[in-house]
Design an enzyme around this catalytic site. Structure first.
Site, PDB file in Angstrom:
ATOM      1  N   ASP A 206       0.863  -1.182   0.000  1.00  0.00           N
ATOM      2  CA  ASP A 206       0.000   0.000   0.000  1.00  0.00           C
ATOM      3  C   ASP A 206       0.896   1.226   0.000  1.00  0.00           C
ATOM      4  O   ASP A 206       2.134   1.113   0.002  1.00  0.00           O
ATOM      5  CB  ASP A 206      -0.960   0.001   1.191  1.00  0.00           C
ATOM      6  CG  ASP A 206      -2.340   0.537   0.797  1.00  0.00           C
ATOM      7  OD1 ASP A 206      -2.415   1.726   0.433  1.00  0.00           O
ATOM      8  OD2 ASP A 206      -3.310  -0.236   0.819  1.00  0.00           O
ATOM      9  N   HIS A 281      -2.531   3.125  -4.669  1.00  0.00           N
ATOM     10  CA  HIS A 281      -2.050   2.619  -3.376  1.00  0.00           C
ATOM     11  C   HIS A 281      -0.626   2.064  -3.513  1.00  0.00           C
ATOM     12  O   HIS A 281      -0.284   1.032  -2.935  1.00  0.00           O
ATOM     13  CB  HIS A 281      -2.983   1.535  -2.830  1.00  0.00           C
ATOM     14  CG  HIS A 281      -4.285   2.064  -2.309  1.00  0.00           C
ATOM     15  ND1 HIS A 281      -4.380   2.780  -1.141  1.00  0.00           N
ATOM     16  CD2 HIS A 281      -5.543   2.002  -2.812  1.00  0.00           C
ATOM     17  CE1 HIS A 281      -5.643   3.122  -0.930  1.00  0.00           C
ATOM     18  NE2 HIS A 281      -6.374   2.675  -1.941  1.00  0.00           N
ATOM     19  N   GLU A 346      -9.666   2.865  -5.734  1.00  0.00           N
ATOM     20  CA  GLU A 346      -9.415   4.242  -5.297  1.00  0.00           C
ATOM     21  C   GLU A 346      -8.320   4.964  -6.071  1.00  0.00           C
ATOM     22  O   GLU A 346      -7.573   5.768  -5.509  1.00  0.00           O
ATOM     23  CB  GLU A 346      -9.107   4.263  -3.788  1.00  0.00           C
ATOM     24  CG  GLU A 346     -10.272   3.767  -2.942  1.00  0.00           C
ATOM     25  CD  GLU A 346     -10.020   3.846  -1.453  1.00  0.00           C
ATOM     26  OE1 GLU A 346     -10.995   4.017  -0.711  1.00  0.00           O
ATOM     27  OE2 GLU A 346      -8.856   3.740  -1.039  1.00  0.00           O
TER      28      GLU A 346
END
Length: 777
Positions: A206, A281, A346
């Protein structure tokens, strides 16, 4: 004399025989069976099977020795026995494994009689689950790490036929935001097996950390595995890091660590699914290799929250795909899992819109939008993964712009993405935030460690069903199962991680294993108590949140009477309470109806089991003070988003909690509060308390000072005191009453001025001031 001796001997023989007979004929009832997850079918017989130091395991192949150790190691610790292994069955007192090709892959049949135990299964996992059920039939002391005396190691004679409802029964663990040592990962895998769960989703990458050694790209762990230590600040209140910052927090797993974890998981019937995030990420990777991004700007590994996530892999450069393919080649060498998780969530694609490489890619490939560019990205990676006989799985954002042909979707933003994917013929794993995010609170926030703001108690997890009622039978066929996700932004330690996982994992295990029609919360809530005892022996830091008493306080501003309702997660819970100075004992009052209160009262309450208080006691004070129901005017009214209880929100006895969205708080953005309370007439007062909240992540800060002024005409005010508090970093969420005491005097008007922190260095957006009650005594 001899006759007398013979009579005594005869009596002793009869007594001894009677005792032995009583022991052998101990009667079990279904209420004694506390297996979780609940088996598909269970028929209880008469009599028991008793383990002793002569009990043998009859094993037909080498793989079964690993399963044997699951139980034999327990007996070695708790009973001091080293149980034997035999290839040939003795006449009695043994456990045998019988291969049955007619059973489904993870199914097992368990037959217990007084002479032997038979486990039938087709696969390794089936035998393992049969043994795990035996473990849960044994006394809870079998989990003890120390020798236990005076325990009958018996289980009831019975027949169990059992198999899982779903083939994907998973737990996701984020080790990127906070790193967890290998030993904790192994322990977590142990617990998955105990609960008959079979997937460990390993979130290795991440923005805040790259946790897996990739030999071709050593800087991924040398640089990407470590970040600047800002653990003294709230996750979302940390400054932006630079490449020059000291990077001391972090860690990673070597490839040898990964091999050990994977092998151990295989021995426990658990498959490890690695997650290598893309295209977003990945700031930890870009910090190590800036050329992977669109504009190659050097960045530091973030120490906390990042939003929006704009530094993502460049989809226009061929070198990006070369890098990812090389990474995945090493990953696939380490993980035999048929699934490789690529994230896909995202991604803010603003850089792609400006990047010449990405724009050229879109033109060359005939892509109309950056969403289609993401679809191109995922489809390309899916082809590469499929060429190595693996399957791509990703979060439901991979649906955007069109889904890769063989991709599997993990639906987290509700069930909708899963339904859409299933309708398109794709397999789905359901993991919606509303049921499956174990980083959310599971009890009242005031009593819980810091978590994200959602609320998912044990009973809500138990309600989870991966198949939505509106699904067609054809869509339902594509639902592989369900999974819980544990994101670790707020979770820094193994103990905190355990607290968030257990016992909610037990509720999930039953939701994805047992037939839907057999699930019953009341029944489960009785069986879970036995599992709690096992957790105690295993030193698992499980949450006792289900025990917690919660209160709903309402007040009638006309009568100035408060109504306090007490409740608990358990149906028909035995809640008892005491008031003020009275002790909370087994003689406490049994709660049957809402309490009516018209004066300042402290309430103590607890759930009781067998006349003993369990869990953390509940304590609250409903404070009736001189300002209750009085008129309050503000120099500047509170923000429309946080209006509390409106007109009487500051003077209604109802206190706000650590949940800033609980509807009790009144708040101001970028400014302080000035409020005047009109007591209606002059009256003697000596003290003012002002309730406030701090949660620096969403920008809520304690006031820097609270001052109190008094007046009799409402025009001329005299300062009677101030409490100051300088700004301090605070990673937690806290409540504070600012208390200003002064010499008693008779006044009608009380002005309270709370000064807000003006601005934080490097902060984005304004500073919130949250206030819940002005108490005047």
């Amino acid at each position: 004399m001899n006759v007398f001796k013979n009579l005594v001997v005869l009596i002793l023989i009869v007594i001894t025989a009677s005792c032995q007979e009583k022991k052998e004929t101990k009667v079990f009832t279904k209420a004694d069976i506390a297996i979780i997850p609940k088996p598909v079918s269970l028929q209880l017989g008469n009599g028991v099977f008793e383990f002793n130091d002569q009990t043998q395991f009859v094993i037909s192949d080498a793989s079964q020795k690993e399963i044997f150790s699951t139980l034999s190691d327990k007996f070695k610790s708790a009973a001091g026995w080293t149980l034997g292994i035999s290839e040939k069955a003795p006449q009695t007192n043994f456990i045998e494994f019988v291969v049955d090709e007619n059973l489904n892959d993870e199914a097992y049949e368990l037959v217990v009689n007084s002479k032997k135990i038979t486990i039938k299964a087709k696969t390794y996992s089936g035998f393992l689950y049969g043994l795990e059920s035996i473990r849960q039939l044994l006394p809870t002391q079998i989990e003890s790490k120390d020798l236990v005396k005076n325990t009958d190691w018996i289980i009831p004679n019975l027949t169990i036929k059992d198999e899982p409802r779903f083939k994907w029964r998973g737990l996701h663990l984020d080790v990127a935001r906070h790193f967890f040592e290998k030993e904790y990962i192994l322990q977590t895998i142990d617990m998955l097996a105990m609960h008959k769960m079979n997937v460990f989703h390993f979130h290795l990458v991440d923005d805040q950390g790259w946790r897996i050694e990739i030999k071709k790209y050593p800087k991924l762990t040398e640089i990407g595995g470590f970040r600047n230590d800002q653990e003294d600040s709230h996750w979302d209140g940390r400054r932006v890091t630079t490449p020059e910052d000291d990077a001391t927090y972090g860690g990673f797993y070597t490839q040898e660590d990964i091999k050990e974890i994977v092998a151990y998981a295989q021995s426990k019937g658990v498959r490890v699914v690695p997650e290598i995030e893309m295209p977003a990420h990945v700031m930890s990777a870009i910090a190590a290799y800036p050329e992977l991004s669109c504009f190659e700007t050097p960045i530091g590994v973030p120490s906390g929250g990042v939003w929006p996530i704009t530094e993502i892999y460049c989809a226009g450069k061929e070198s990006t795909f070369e890098f990812l393919e090389n990474v995945l080649l090493e990953v696939m060498e380490l993980f035999p899992s048929e699934y490789i998780h690529v994230g896909g969530d995202e991604a803010t694609k603003t850089n792609w819109e400006k990047c010449p490489h990405c724009q050229k890619r879109m033109k060359d490939e005939g892509l109309a939008s950056v969403d289609e560019l993401q679809s191109y990205f995922i489809k390309r990676m899916e082809r590469f993964i499929a060429s190595h006989d693996r399957k791509l799985i990703g979060w439901d954002e991979i649906l955007e712009g069109g889904l890769a042909p063989e991709a599997t979707v993990m639906s987290w933003r509700g069930f909708e993405g899963g339904i859409e994917a299933a309708d398109q013929g794709h397999d789905v794993v359901m993991t919606p935030t509303s049921y499956m995010y174990f980083d959310y609170y599971q009890g009242p926030q005031n009593e819980e460690p810091l978590a994200w703001g959602g609320y998912i108690p044990l009973s809500k997890v138990y309600e989870f069903d991966p198949v939505v009622e509106t699904m067609t039978p054809e869509q339902a066929k594509h639902v592989l199962g369900g999974q819980a996700n544990v994101w670790s932004e707020q979770i820094k330690t193994a103990a905190h991680s355990q607290y968030m996982i257990y016992p909610r994992l037990a509720a999930l295990s039953e939701a994805v294993w047992s037939p839907k029609e057999s699930r019953d919360w009341d029944d489960f809530s009785k069986r879970i108590l036995t599992l709690f005892e096992r957790y105690e022996y295993l030193d698992i830091n499980y949450a006792k949140s289900a025990y917690l008493v919660m209160a709903d306080v309402q007040i009638d501003m006309d009568t100035k009477e408060a109504s306090v309702s007490l409740k608990n997660e358990f149906t028909d819970a035995d809640i008892r309470y005491s008031l003020n100075e009275d002790q909370l004992s087994d003689q406490a009052i049994k709660y049957t109806e809402p309490l009516k209160i018209d004066k300042t009262t402290t309430i103590h309450a607890s759930l009781f089991k067998e006349d003993k208080a369990v869990g953390v006691p509940f304590n609250t004070t409903v404070a009736f003070h001189k300002a209750v129901g009085k008129k309050v005017t503000f120099k500047e009214v509170y923000d429309d988003r946080y209006q509390g209880d409106g007109e009487f929100g500051m003077v209604n006895t109802l206190r706000g909690t650590k949940n800033f969205q609980d509807g009790r708080w009144q708040a101001w953005l970028g400014k302080g509060m000035e409020a005047v309370v009109d007591l209606g007439e002059e009256m003697p007062i000596h003290e003012v308390l002002v309730g406030t909240l701090e949660n620096q992540g969403p920008g809520i800060y304690f006031p820097t000072a609270v001052s109190v002024y008094v007046s009799n005409d409402g025009k001329t005010f005299k300062n009677v005191g101030v409490e100051k508090r300088a700004f301090a970093k605070n990673p937690a969420s806290d409540l504070k009453d600012f208390k200003i005491s002064f010499e008693e005097q008779s006044v009608r008007y009380v002005k309270v001025v709370a000064e807000s922190l003006e601005k934080l260095p490097g902060a984005v957006g304004g500073v919130w001031l949250f206030v819940d009650e002005i108490i005047i005594n």
